[in-house]
Design an enzyme around this catalytic site. Structure first.
Site: not given
Length: 399
Positions: A208, A277, A287, A321, A335, A339
């Site tokens: 990301n 995730d 490859k 976060f 969240k 959590k």
């Protein structure tokens, strides 16, 4: 010491200690000027403070002692530090609600100097919900408190509310100008930062856009505040100071293993990393060559590090976060509770100035206690500072 201390004295029996504090500060080498409220002059005369400080004492906003300056603005600019001692429930309430109706409050409203407040009052007044709310407001506004000590009070009660001793306050002031303020000293803080990379083959991976800048800013600010910091980071080009233990990882699984290694010895965990995730079920050793047609890749879930920590955190403080694109508050609060977090820091990554790679951020901090702190666009270093102030306060409350 060559520093200017403005001592603001409000009315209570502890005014006699403020006289002693004036003397101690002068003996320590500070330049001291004193503002007294009208009620403070009922306990000790301004002449006493004038003699001890060797400076004029200010009691009236409209009593301009020098025609060339406006007294409360001049004092506000002159001070390197303002100490309100004793601070009554009344003066705390005025400051918290922006009431500026005397020399003391108008001067503080005009200053850019740090302000310390040393409360002194009856134990039940100190515990009054309105007083506690006002203290909370002032703390959020950046005021700092010299907590009252416990002991015999003038009203006959024994409890918390006695003005801290002049020697202790003087020592704190000396340390403020000679020793860096380190409210997180002796605490172990574990911070995660950056993205993870989930390999598809030796040259390709899924990842990301996280730069790691937010996590690195938190780690560096925590170290400045005295904490022993371990930073576990995914792939970034960032470097940090030598007093931070840096652990570099690639994948979500590697980050999970490192975090679990350091978690038992940590007091506080701030997990700002953008961990994948999902990961490919199969990772090729060579490859992958392109072929005609489409390519289907099957993924599996990675370990939810934050949820795992929340299930075993016990007395540790845990911060997560939430980088979202919509329904920010809904998802952040979900969240927070799912959590078992103490705080969650949420932002809209589509908002200009708040996304990945940026040097700034726009966040809202949600607390388990239902508190909400909205921050404007700030540098990531400033966001880190604000977050750690909140973390430090929560840690003190937990203890």
């Amino acid at each position: 010491m060559n520093k200017n201390i403005l001592l603001c004295v409000s009315g209570g029996i502890a005014v006699y200690k403020a006289a002693a504090l004036t003397s101690k500060l002068v003996q320590a080498g500070f330049q001291v000027k004193v503002i007294m409220t009208e009620s403070a002059t009922e306990f000790v005369t301004p002449l006493t403070f004038q003699a001890l400080s060797r400076n004029p004492v200010f009691t009236d906003t409209f009593d301009e002692k020098e025609a060339s300056v406006i007294a409360h603005i001049d004092l506000a600019d002159w001070a390197d530090l303002i100490v309100v001692a004793p601070a009554t429930a009344n003066i705390i309430g005025k400051l918290a609600n922006g009431i500026v109706d005397d020399m003391l409050t108008t001067t503080i409203a005009a200053t850019k100097a740090p302000v310390w407040i040393a409360p002194a009052m009856n134990v039940h007044m100190y515990e009054n919900p309105a007083v506690k709310r006002n203290i909370e407001v002032l703390f959020k506004d950046g005021y700092r408190f010299v907590e009252p000590s416990e002991g015999y009070l003038a009203c006959g009660y024994v409890g918390k509310g006695r003005l801290e001793e002049p020697e202790t306050i003087t020592s704190l002031v000396v340390d403020y100008f000679t020793v860096p303020f380190q409210p997180l000293k002796d605490l172990s803080i574990l911070v995660t930062a950056g993205p993870t990379r989930e390999k598809l083959d030796p040259v390709r991976f899924f990842s990301n856009s996280s730069s790691g800048k937010m996590g690195f800013a938190i780690a560096e600010q925590a170290a400045k505040l005295g904490a022993k910091v371990t930073l576990v980071t995914g792939p970034t080009h960032l470097t940090t100071t030598s007093n931070i233990k840096l652990e570099r990882v690639e994948s979500a699984e590697q980050m999970y293993q490192k975090v679990m290694d350091y978690f038992p010895g940590s007091d506080i965990v701030i997990k700002s990393a953008a961990v994948a995730d999902y990961r490919p079920i199969q990772s090729a050793n060579h490859k992958m060559k392109k072929q005609d047609g489409t390519l289907t890749i099957e993924f599996e879930r990675t370990t939810d590090i934050l949820k795992t920590l929340g299930s075993i955190k016990e007395d540790k403080l845990l911060v997560g976060f939430a980088a979202e694109t919509d329904h920010i508050e809904e998802y952040a609060k979900k969240k927070l509770h799912a959590k078992n977090l103490d705080l969650v820091v949420a932002n809209n990554v589509n908002q200009e100035g708040a996304g990945f790679q940026s040097d700034t951020n726009i966040v809202t901090i949600y607390g388990k206690d239902e508190s909400i702190m909205e921050l404007p666009m700030l540098s990531k270093q400033e966001v880190a500072q604000a977050l750690l102030e909140k973390v430090e306060k929560l840690w003190r409350e937990k203890q």
